[in-house]
Design an enzyme around this catalytic site. Structure first.
Site, PDB file in Angstrom:
ATOM      1  N   ASP A 196      -7.826  -5.708  -0.045  1.00 53.43           N
ATOM      2  CA  ASP A 196      -8.275  -6.500  -1.193  1.00 53.43           C
ATOM      3  C   ASP A 196      -7.905  -7.975  -1.076  1.00 53.43           C
ATOM      4  O   ASP A 196      -8.552  -8.826  -1.679  1.00 53.43           O
ATOM      5  CB  ASP A 196      -7.704  -5.924  -2.494  1.00 53.43           C
ATOM      6  CG  ASP A 196      -8.321  -4.589  -2.820  1.00 53.43           C
ATOM      7  OD1 ASP A 196      -9.504  -4.407  -2.498  1.00 53.43           O
ATOM      8  OD2 ASP A 196      -7.626  -3.721  -3.379  1.00 53.43           O
ATOM      9  N   HIS A 213       0.850  -1.188   0.000  1.00 53.37           N
ATOM     10  CA  HIS A 213       0.000   0.000   0.000  1.00 53.37           C
ATOM     11  C   HIS A 213       0.883   1.234   0.000  1.00 53.37           C
ATOM     12  O   HIS A 213       1.940   1.246   0.623  1.00 53.37           O
ATOM     13  CB  HIS A 213      -0.916   0.003   1.236  1.00 53.37           C
ATOM     14  CG  HIS A 213      -2.086   0.890   1.066  1.00 53.37           C
ATOM     15  ND1 HIS A 213      -2.026   2.235   1.316  1.00 53.37           N
ATOM     16  CD2 HIS A 213      -3.338   0.627   0.634  1.00 53.37           C
ATOM     17  CE1 HIS A 213      -3.205   2.768   1.052  1.00 53.37           C
ATOM     18  NE2 HIS A 213      -4.021   1.820   0.626  1.00 53.37           N
TER      19      HIS A 213
HETATM   20  N1  CMC Z   1       4.245  -7.307  -4.647  1.00 51.69           N
HETATM   21  C1  CMC Z   1       5.583  -7.306  -4.813  1.00 51.69           C
HETATM   22  N2  CMC Z   1       6.342  -6.224  -4.655  1.00 51.69           N
HETATM   23  C2  CMC Z   1       5.731  -5.088  -4.313  1.00 51.69           C
HETATM   24  C3  CMC Z   1       4.349  -5.023  -4.115  1.00 51.69           C
HETATM   25  C4  CMC Z   1       3.594  -6.183  -4.290  1.00 51.69           C
HETATM   26  N3  CMC Z   1       2.282  -6.194  -4.134  1.00 51.69           N
HETATM   27  N4  CMC Z   1       4.003  -3.760  -3.787  1.00 51.69           N
HETATM   28  C5  CMC Z   1       5.140  -3.056  -3.787  1.00 51.69           C
HETATM   29  N5  CMC Z   1       6.180  -3.853  -4.109  1.00 51.69           N
HETATM   30  C6  CMC Z   1       7.586  -3.491  -4.199  1.00 51.69           C
HETATM   31  C7  CMC Z   1       7.893  -2.895  -5.553  1.00 51.69           C
HETATM   32  O1  CMC Z   1       8.208  -3.866  -6.503  1.00 51.69           O
HETATM   33  C8  CMC Z   1       9.046  -1.997  -5.201  1.00 51.69           C
HETATM   34  O2  CMC Z   1      10.199  -2.798  -5.086  1.00 51.69           O
HETATM   35  P1  CMC Z   1      11.650  -2.222  -5.501  1.00 51.69           P
HETATM   36  O3  CMC Z   1      11.878  -1.043  -4.616  1.00 51.69           O
HETATM   37  O4  CMC Z   1      12.562  -3.372  -5.248  1.00 51.69           O
HETATM   38  O5  CMC Z   1      11.522  -1.851  -6.950  1.00 51.69           O
HETATM   39  C9  CMC Z   1       8.687  -1.469  -3.812  1.00 51.69           C
HETATM   40  O6  CMC Z   1       7.827  -2.464  -3.266  1.00 51.69           O
HETATM   41  C10 CMC Z   1       7.982  -0.154  -3.837  1.00 51.69           C
HETATM   42  O7  CMC Z   1       6.962  -0.207  -4.835  1.00 51.69           O
HETATM   43  P2  CMC Z   1       6.068   1.052  -5.245  1.00 51.69           P
HETATM   44  O8  CMC Z   1       5.267   0.732  -6.452  1.00 51.69           O
HETATM   45  O9  CMC Z   1       6.908   2.280  -5.284  1.00 51.69           O
HETATM   46  O10 CMC Z   1       5.164   1.164  -3.973  1.00 51.69           O
HETATM   47  P3  CMC Z   1       3.798   1.871  -3.891  1.00 51.69           P
HETATM   48  O11 CMC Z   1       3.713   2.386  -2.518  1.00 51.69           O
HETATM   49  O12 CMC Z   1       3.555   2.830  -4.978  1.00 51.69           O
HETATM   50  O13 CMC Z   1       2.820   0.621  -4.102  1.00 51.69           O
HETATM   51  C11 CMC Z   1       0.784  -0.364  -4.646  1.00 51.69           C
HETATM   52  C12 CMC Z   1       1.508   0.656  -3.769  1.00 51.69           C
HETATM   53  C13 CMC Z   1      -0.587  -0.613  -4.044  1.00 51.69           C
HETATM   54  C14 CMC Z   1       0.631   0.211  -6.070  1.00 51.69           C
HETATM   55  C15 CMC Z   1       1.600  -1.685  -4.686  1.00 51.69           C
HETATM   56  O14 CMC Z   1       1.828  -2.159  -3.386  1.00 51.69           O
HETATM   57  C16 CMC Z   1       0.952  -2.755  -5.544  1.00 51.69           C
HETATM   58  O15 CMC Z   1       1.094  -2.748  -6.762  1.00 51.69           O
HETATM   59  N6  CMC Z   1       0.199  -3.707  -4.900  1.00 51.69           N
HETATM   60  C17 CMC Z   1      -0.510  -4.736  -5.641  1.00 51.69           C
HETATM   61  C18 CMC Z   1      -1.855  -4.214  -6.093  1.00 51.69           C
HETATM   62  C19 CMC Z   1      -2.811  -4.069  -4.931  1.00 51.69           C
HETATM   63  O16 CMC Z   1      -2.952  -4.945  -4.097  1.00 51.69           O
HETATM   64  N7  CMC Z   1      -3.515  -2.921  -4.913  1.00 51.69           N
HETATM   65  C20 CMC Z   1      -4.540  -2.640  -3.895  1.00 51.69           C
HETATM   66  C21 CMC Z   1      -4.122  -1.509  -2.990  1.00 51.69           C
HETATM   67  S1  CMC Z   1      -5.157  -1.410  -1.526  1.00 51.69           S
HETATM   68  C22 CMC Z   1      -6.713  -1.024  -2.118  1.00 51.69           C
HETATM   69  C23 CMC Z   1      -6.809   0.413  -2.458  1.00 51.69           C
HETATM   70  O17 CMC Z   1      -6.837   1.240  -1.529  1.00 51.69           O
HETATM   71  O18 CMC Z   1      -6.901   0.712  -3.658  1.00 51.69           O
END
Ligand code: CMC
Length: 376
Positions: free
Chosen positions: A312, A258
């Site tokens: 989710d 998240h």
């Molecule tokens: N699985 C594997 N690695 C992850 C994940 C994940 N679900 N989420 C983040 N990471 C890693 C990412 O690969 C990155 O690694 P590195 O630094 O080595 O490149 C690091 O964590 C930071 O990633 P980011 O994209 O900068 O982090 P973020 O804070 O923007 O991510 C997110 C938030 C929700 C987009 C992401 O966690 C994600 O894609 N999750 C899967 C989709 C999901 O479950 N979404 C629902 C969110 S909750 C419901 C809502 O409120 O919408």
């Protein structure tokens, strides 16, 4: 000038609707901890709290519920439209498409008028569940089930989905999952809603656009993807290999991580408890067993990066227990988020400022037009 990719950490509003402490795993609506609301309240009362900034009196609550019940039914033209559109239309697109049409049946059209805020709220809270449930029936080749005003909000929705009145304990748990979806500060879909309303477009346009933003798999669309992801795993013993392979391929684990929570998502914690109860009531489903083992295993690899299950991950399993088709998981998230979107629209419009960010141009200048026949 800097570009703030994804606007991470950039405040775009002052808001008193909800508060998240992503380090401590705290979520409050109008200052009240989410755990307390889930324990004591229900989705419609929480909707009132979010939009009007206070818990309703008994009289206000009864009027609010009664106004929503008066708005459950869809116009026959909309039902006909639902029957006529291709059955391959994704449910989130159906929702996004129908919501603006609901404005035709609302005589309060002025976006700055409180009457518009109220009528769009009761109209959307009333009709969105009916759209979702009717669409499910139409996809099954059956007649939509009319709403039943004698049932409470969650019971009526589950009844329209299945034709059966659900057990009280199950429908109450479902209602509480809606509370957990109701609001979550300025996320992508809520931001979309206030951008739209800042142009003085009405609340129906704002909610329809927010539904579009929510549908993506990085936002609300993740719950459906969790279901498919868990179903790719055939055996509990394959879970670790599945996770490791995914991480090695740099793929995202759906339902984990998240932008704000760097600890356990408090909403996920509550829904996980509901799942424990459901598994006692209904037995441990295959998906439940997989989800519990998946969580434990994934945390071995992701906890150090502060990546935990989000709402989710567990709602996918919860809705599957209720035999709800996965394509409806994100529409149900949208149905729950209506009060949050509208609370923000109402708050934003009070001191409206048209959103108009800027950019850093990095293209060329003085480039000349080449006629079509001269282009290579
Ligand atoms: N699985 C594997 N690695 C992850 C994940 C994940 N679900 N989420 C983040 N990471 C890693 C990412 O690969 C990155 O690694 P590195 O630094 O080595 O490149 C690091 O964590 C930071 O990633 P980011 O994209 O900068 O982090 P973020 O804070 O923007 O991510 C997110 C938030 C929700 C987009 C992401 O966690 C994600 O894609 N999750 C899967 C989709 C999901 O479950 N979404 C629902 C969110 S909750 C419901 C809502 O409120 O919408």
């Amino acid at each position: 000038m800097n570009v703030y990719a994804g606007l991470t950490g950039i405040p775009v509003v002052k808001s008193s609707i909800s508060y998240i402490d992503g380090q401590k795993g705290i979520l409050e609506y109008r200052g009240i901890p989410i755990e307390e609301l889930v324990e004591n309240s229900n989705f419609l009362e929480v909707s009132y709290l979010l939009v009007f900034g206070k818990l309703p009196t008994k009289k206000e609550y009864e009027k609010f519920v009664s106004d929503i019940k008066e708005n459950l039914e869809l116009n026959q033209g909309i039902i006909k439209f639902l029957k006529d559109i291709p059955k391959t239309t994704y449910p989130m697109k159906v929702l996004q498409g129908i919501i603006p049409i609901l404005s035709a049946f609302d005589e309060n059209k002025e976006v700055l008028d409180e009457k518009h805020h109220y009528s769009s709220l009761v109209n959307l809270l009333g009709k969105v569940p009916t759209i979702i449930a009717n669409w499910k029936k139409i996809l099954e080749g059956k007649e939509p089930i009319n709403p039943d005003k004698t049932l409470d909000y969650a019971q009526n929705f589950l009844y329209m989905l299945t034709g059966e009145i659900p057990e009280k304990e199950i429908s109450q748990m479902f209602d509480k999952t809606l509370i957990l979806h109701a609001e979550h500060t300025i996320n992508a879909s809520t931001f979309t809603a206030i951008v739209v309303v800042s142009t003085l477009a009405d609340f129906y346009s704002a909610v329809s656009s927010a539904v579009g933003a929510l549908s993506g798999k990085l936002h609300g669309g993740a719950n459906e993807k969790v279901f498919y992801m868990l179903n790719q795993i055939k055996d509990l013993n394959q879970i670790e290999e599945f996770i490791v392979n995914k991480l090695n391929r740099k793929e995202r684990i759906m339902g984990f991580g998240h932008r704000i929570y760097k600890t356990y998502d408090p909403r996920a914690k509550i829904i996980k408890n509901f799942l424990t109860r459901l598994s006692q009531l209904k037995g441990e489903s295959e998906l439940y067993k997989k989800a519990i083992k998946f969580e434990e295993t994934a945390l071995k690899y992701l906890k150090d990066k502060k990546i935990y299950p989000n709402i989710d991950f567990f709602t996918a399993v919860f809705y599957s227990y209720l035999k709800i088709p996965p394509q409806l998981y994100t529409p149900i998230f949208a149905m729950g988020r209506i009060p949050g979107w509208l609370a923000h629209c109402k708050e934003y419009i009070k001191e409206n400022k048209l959103f108009r960010p800027t950019q850093i141009y990095d293209g060329g200048h003085n480039i000349h037009y080449i006629p079509l026949e001269k282009r290579g």
